[in-house]
Design an enzyme around this catalytic site. Sequence first.
Site, mmCIF file in Angstrom:
data_model
loop_
_atom_site.group_PDB
_atom_site.id
_atom_site.type_symbol
_atom_site.label_atom_id
_atom_site.label_comp_id
_atom_site.label_asym_id
_atom_site.label_seq_id
_atom_site.Cartn_x
_atom_site.Cartn_y
_atom_site.Cartn_z
ATOM 1 N N ASP A 83 55.545 40.321 47.525
ATOM 2 C CA ASP A 83 54.125 40.431 47.877
ATOM 3 C C ASP A 83 53.682 39.145 48.590
ATOM 4 O OD1 ASP A 83 51.537 41.499 47.873
ATOM 5 O OD2 ASP A 83 51.055 40.633 45.910
ATOM 6 N N HIS A 84 52.974 39.275 49.694
ATOM 7 C CA HIS A 84 52.388 38.132 50.416
ATOM 8 C C HIS A 84 53.374 37.021 50.786
ATOM 9 C CE1 HIS A 84 48.184 39.368 50.315
ATOM 10 N NE2 HIS A 84 48.354 39.735 49.046
HETATM 11 P P1 13P Z 1 43.858 42.044 42.808
HETATM 12 O O1 13P Z 1 44.061 40.596 42.482
HETATM 13 O O2 13P Z 1 42.452 42.345 43.184
HETATM 14 O O3 13P Z 1 44.402 42.916 41.746
HETATM 15 O O4 13P Z 1 44.759 42.316 44.110
HETATM 16 C C1 13P Z 1 46.133 42.288 43.980
HETATM 17 C C2 13P Z 1 46.819 42.170 45.287
HETATM 18 O O5 13P Z 1 46.299 42.468 46.329
HETATM 19 C C3 13P Z 1 48.180 41.667 45.271
HETATM 20 O O6 13P Z 1 48.722 41.589 46.548
HETATM 21 O O1 G3H Z 2 47.400 38.837 46.081
HETATM 22 C C1 G3H Z 2 48.252 38.416 45.336
HETATM 23 C C2 G3H Z 2 48.102 37.893 44.012
HETATM 24 O O2 G3H Z 2 47.063 38.442 43.272
HETATM 25 C C3 G3H Z 2 48.112 36.380 43.992
HETATM 26 O O3 G3H Z 2 49.098 36.106 43.130
HETATM 27 O O4 G3H Z 2 48.862 33.863 42.109
HETATM 28 O O5 G3H Z 2 51.051 35.041 42.222
HETATM 29 O O6 G3H Z 2 50.063 34.089 44.303
HETATM 30 P P1 G3H Z 2 49.790 34.650 42.953
HETATM 31 ZN ZN ZN Z 3 47.224 41.064 48.040
#
Ligand code: 13P
Ligand code: G3H
Ligand code: ZN
Length: 287
Positions: A83-84
Amino acid sequence: MITSVKEILSNAKEGGYAVGAFNTTNMETTRAIVEAAKDMKSPVIIQITEKTLDYAGGRAIFNLVKNIAEFYAPEIPVGIHLDHGKSAEIIQRCINIGFPSVMFDGSRKSYEDNLMLTKKIVDFCHEKDICVQGELGSVPYIGEGEMGEIDWEKYMTDPQQAAQFVKETGIDALAVAIGNAHGFFKERAIPDYDRLEAIHKLVGIPLILHGASDWENGKVKEVISRGICCFNVDTATRLAFVNSLAGSFRDQHNLSFDIRKLLGDAQNEVKNAVMKKIGYFGSGGRI
Ligand code: 13P
Ligand code: G3H
Ligand code: ZN
């Protein structure tokens, strides 16, 4: 059964429902997600951020997720996803570990840089059969914005630009910004449904919604009917975990020093939170 994220998303898109992509940081959250998916017969995506790779160890957390999914729910399609990912280096690190799916988040860069970098990563990942999610527009985080106000126009995904971005990069899924925000409290009161419809008309690939952890069922259904087929969820499950621990510590008379009891209770609360989301998303009973 570890399953391709591309297949999980395309089944959801075809079936007119959404899957949850739940963030994990540890064993308890992972088991909660897998057990909720198993009880509800739902496909699911489990995702890991860069911070978690650093916290837990990349191979350790990846293999933990894989082992828990394969051992506890071999019949459930489980996707594993970064993710990200914000740099080519982190994407490469995940490829070395064995991630079958990644997000490249170039959403804070200029349109041209986001396009160019995302395309490079897609070309590279597709050679290895790795699925790539991109982001256009930008989903804000808690704490952003002047005096608590967010200038939404700055963040929203432009439908025409989205069509061009998808065509030129070759991404497999697109994260959109329609008034959603990471964490609780900061969403635009009503999402821009018309914008989502316009994006959906112009873009054929699965559309992902980040930052909708606190959306109630009505809003969730509205965006599913307009093309969202995956919701990222982190804050709702983190809160369930932390609230459970806080509750245990408040109850001084019954406070246990057995961390398996404390974390086991937290795991149950996370499982309940995941099941509630799966109910909203309509992915239960799909396998
Ligand atoms: P929330 O933190 O709002 O649950 O979003 C999660 C998210 O987008 C993780 O990529
Ligand atoms: O959007 C992503 C997460 O909610 C942020 O998570 O604290 O693991 O980077 P993180
Ligand atoms: Zn996100």
